[in-house]
Scaffold this active site. Structure first.
Site, mmCIF file in Angstrom:
data_model
loop_
_atom_site.group_PDB
_atom_site.id
_atom_site.type_symbol
_atom_site.label_atom_id
_atom_site.label_comp_id
_atom_site.label_asym_id
_atom_site.label_seq_id
_atom_site.Cartn_x
_atom_site.Cartn_y
_atom_site.Cartn_z
ATOM 1 C CE LYS A 16 -25.637 -14.909 -35.189
ATOM 2 N NZ LYS A 16 -26.284 -14.932 -33.863
ATOM 3 C CB SER A 74 -26.677 -13.942 -30.545
ATOM 4 O OG SER A 74 -25.556 -14.369 -31.287
#
Length: 588
Positions: free
Chosen positions: A191, A388
């Site tokens: 991430k 996402s």
């Protein structure tokens, strides 16, 4: 003297009021002229569709009256209109070919460019020709133009063909210098959304994922160009390593990337030869807008069946920085509910082009999609990004379709809290606190979090990630463990996502519509797009002069640098939890 002042003041007020009235009247007249019904266009024999690609590319077209009023030549193209004009040109017997003038087109990725390229390839199936010309080809527009029968280049021109690179911006040291500390909490080894403010270079995990998706994208690009130009992938990579941009134009012809060197002034005669008319004859060319106003001789569908295409593009969440494109959860939920309740709507194609955003809003939209799916088929078509939060709202669809170069996945979340204590001390400002309970001042930016608060926040993020895994596992019929292996915030291309089970098919919006029609089981239908585009009056009401200058004029001058600066603005969300990839990986 009093009367003189009274009459003078009245005159001044009258002039001001009259000026204001005249201004609004002129605006009304302008909008009436701009939005009056366009005349139907008749296509003359031996005509050519001209695609003058100069400006920016977005999902949907939206007439910009302010650009016309201000005399700006910076165009905003809608992918929907570009594709529609190419389809109509293919079907019209008087259109003999397409002429692409490849000036400069700023796009968010290669997935949209591939949709244009595929539409052009389909156009050629009709036996008609495509000719492309540029003084200087950018790599992205060369990718589109390479499908042409003939690629023309200015004898003193340039052709960019150098491979892909990603150069994200980092500003941790800048924040430190001004006394701002960003406190991050995340789940996901890959991430990378937090890295710009927490580091000054890529982490090894991020470098690994960027290398993987750049390699996958470049592989697709070279494969497509290889098929069109009759060159091997090895030859194309060898040409890229020569940096043709700074080689004489003749080298682009020798390498097989271009066909002919010609000055722009001579292109019209070249096109006349392609059409098969004499130099003395007039060459009829239609622009994209004219092509869209050509009436199609197709009987109107009377079945009453509707296949809806719902566009969801931009960052998710109404509080997201200064972005010009926003997916507002409240509006999307309301619109999807209306589509669910409309008995004429037989299937919905959800067109997603989003890097994500608010995790909370993504969950709400996921629920709306799930409710819609109970009543009718829902097919997702992914654009340049569906990552996402963009993947979150897509994962429960009946079928997911993505382009090979779509960036998707990034299943992971993060939270951020700024600490500006260092900044306030630098400028001579201090804070104190009185509170009744231990966490009364939790989250305030005036101090750093203590260990107890950090533990609470990390636990909150962990629960959010677990919910994300659950939603994806349910939607993709996989276990949470399987999703976690391909999750951890990692970004994948559409091609890799299909291999991993995150995507069902590779293709564009047209393929998603085909699947929706098949699942709906209808023979006749009308294709309708939602939500409705903003009217002239809505644009006037929402007009923000400062944002207009930033988003329209600066983007035209700064290109991708503008996107990087805006990505910093994007990283100022109000929601504590974000399901968002690194918004602008700056692929060029």
């Amino acid at each position: 003297m009093k009367d003189f002042l009274k009459f003078t003041l009245a005159t001044i007020v009258g002039i001001i009021v009259s000026s204001i009235l005249l201004f609004f009247i002129s605006i009304i007249v302008m909008f009436s002229m701009l939005y009056s019904s366009e005349p139907e266009v008749q296509v003359k024999e031996d005509s050519i569709l001209k695609l003058d690609l100069k400006g920016s590319l977005s999902e949907r077209s939206q007439e910009d009256p302010f650009a016309l009023l201000m005399g700006s030549d910076y165009q905003a193209y809608g992918l929907d209109d570009l594709l529609a004009s190419i389809r109509k040109a293919k079907e019209n017997e008087n259109i003999k070919g397409i002429y692409i003038e490849a000036s400069s087109l700023v796009s968010n990725g290669y997935a949209s460019l591939k949709e244009i390229r595929d539409a052009l390839a389909d156009f050629k199936e009709s036996g008609k020709f495509i000719v492309a010309y540029a003084d200087t080809y950018s790599q992205s527009l060369y990718y589109v133009s390479s499908v042409a029968d003939k690629v023309l280049l200015n004898p003193q021109g340039m052709l960019e063909w150098s491979g892909l690179a990603s150069t994200p911006m980092f500003y941790k040291d800048l924040l430190e210098k001004v006394g701002i500390e960003m406190q991050f909490f995340k789940v996901g080894t890959y991430k990378s959304a937090v890295e710009p403010a927490s580091s000054m270079k890529m982490s090894e995990a991020n470098r690994e994922q960027v290398t993987d998706y750049l390699t996958s994208m470049w592989g697709q690009i070279t494969t497509d160009v290889s098929a069109s130009r009759g060159l091997s992938v090895a030859d194309l990579n060898q040409a890229a390593d020569r940096m043709l941009l700074f080689q004489p134009a003749e080298e682009s012809v020798k390498c097989g990337l271009a066909d002919t060197l010609i000055y722009k002034n001579d292109v019209r005669d070249y096109l006349k030869q392609m059409v098969g008319i004499d130099k003395e004859d007039d060459l009829h060319m239609l622009g994209m807008k004219e092509m869209l106003n050509v009436k199609k001789n197709v009987p109107k569908d009377k079945s009453g069946n509707i296949v809806a295409v719902y566009y969801a593009y931009g960052t998710i969440g109404s509080m997201m920085g200064g972005s010009s494109e926003i997916i507002e959860a409240e509006k999307v939920i309301r619109d999807l509910r209306n589509l669910k309740e409309d008995e004429d709507v037989k299937a919905v194609v959800l067109r997603v082009n989003s890097p994500g955003g608010s995790a909370y809003d993504s969950e709400q939209i996921w629920h709306a999609v799930s409710e819609l799916k109970k009543e009718k088929p829902v097919i997702v078509s992914m654009g340049d990004y569906a990552a996402s939060g963009g993947y979150y709202i897509s994962c429960n669809a009946d079928t997911i379709v993505a382009e090979p170069t779509t960036l998707t996945g990034s299943i992971g979340i993060f939270g951020q809290f700024p600490n500006v204590e260092g900044l306030t001390k630098k400028i001579g400002i201090g804070f104190d606190v009185v509170k009744t309970n231990a966490y009364g001042d939790f989250g305030l930016p005036t101090r750093a979090m203590n260990e107890s608060e950090k533990a609470l926040m990390q636990a909150y993020i962990n629960r959010g990630y677990d919910l994300f895994l659950t939603r994806c596992a349910e939607g993709r019929d996989m276990s949470k463990e399987e999703i976690d292996k391909v999750g951890q915030g990692r970004v994948w291309t559409g091609a890799r996502a299909k291999e991993l089970g995150l995507v069902d098919e590779l293709g564009g919006l047209d393929r998603a519509i085909e699947i929706a029609v098949g699942k709906a089981g209808v023979d006749a239908y009308t294709l309708m797009s939602y939500p409705a585009k903003k009217s002239a009056w809505e644009q006037l009401k929402d007009f923000n002069a400062g944002h207009y200058v930033k988003a329209q004029l600066l983007q035209g001058e700064m290109g991708r640098l503008y996107q990087q600066i805006e990505s910093m603005d994007q990283m100022q969300p109000q929601d504590a939890i974000q399901a968002m990839m690194f918004f602008e990986p700056n692929i060029h």
